[in-house]
Design an enzyme around this catalytic site. Sequence first.
Site: not given
Ligand code: ATP
Length: 298
Positions: A26-27, A29-30, A32, A47, A143
Amino acid sequence: MNKVDTNSDCLEYEILWDDLTVGEEIGQGSCGTVCRGLWFGSVVAVKVFSKVEYSEEAIQSFRQEVALMKRLRHPNVLLFMGAVTSPQRLCMVSELLPRGSLFQLLQRKTSKLDWRRRILMALDIARGMNYLHCFSPPIVHRDLKSSNLLVDRNLTVKVADFGLSRVKHETYLTTKSGKGTPQWMAPEVLRNESADEKSDIYSFGVVLWELATEKIPWETLNSMQVIGAVGFMNQRLEIPKDIDPLWISLMESCWHNDAKLRPTFQELTERLRELQRKYTIQFQSTRAALPENYLLKG
Ligand code: ATP
């Protein structure tokens, strides 16, 4: 950070990889990938950290952080459910918020958020952050940005991705990956000075700007240009003239160059409540002025 007895705390949060069913992504990030998952019949967010980047010391530090996160309980802080911390895998399991991040919600632009909703969202974030800053010992997010703010079905916003500053990197200039997000970072963080609660306040000001404009901060600049402009040339995001002056003064107070002069989340909550009262009165008087049959049709 409190000293945590990692071994005994481990038992409180450890989730077995075999008990998880990991589904679609679903997403990203930096650190994973975030996937939809099932854990004993409940839908969760998993995650999965990209292990290659972390040393044994970092894994130990990750364990300490998750032990702390397990103690946090607030309606505006993402519910952390547990973690997989085996040498082969490093994952965090939390509640899944179906609307994804505030960043996505603002950029999708499918439904226009009215001002009362934006104030409610800002209040949610300020309350969640106030809880973290008032925790003993205080937790500095480091962050805070709209992609780390998650939105549930009824549009409540929850703060996520906090407390991982030791696993992630503390300042922009020290990042090995160079994948930081300087658009939300306070000038002192961009200059590689130490970050404290007041650096989170600066980032909150950027989120207020996003809520007001629905734009991406510093969209036309690259990372190095943002560091130069904000960190070394004291520049701030441009504020459109048609925004409520109370909202403008909130943003400007968060962006004070002298971090000590920025407000606390407690103060911001009070000022947002004032704004909320103003909009409620305005809304009620607009409703009262409408003909009765208009309200029935609406
Ligand atoms: P960074 O790692 O640089 O902080 P980020 O916050 O976008 O970037 P992640 O925390 O890995 O990275 O999350 C990536 C994406 O996954 C988020 O932007 C969000 O759209 C989705 N996401 C993360 N956690 C959840 C959750 N608990 N419920 C729904 N969507 C989520």
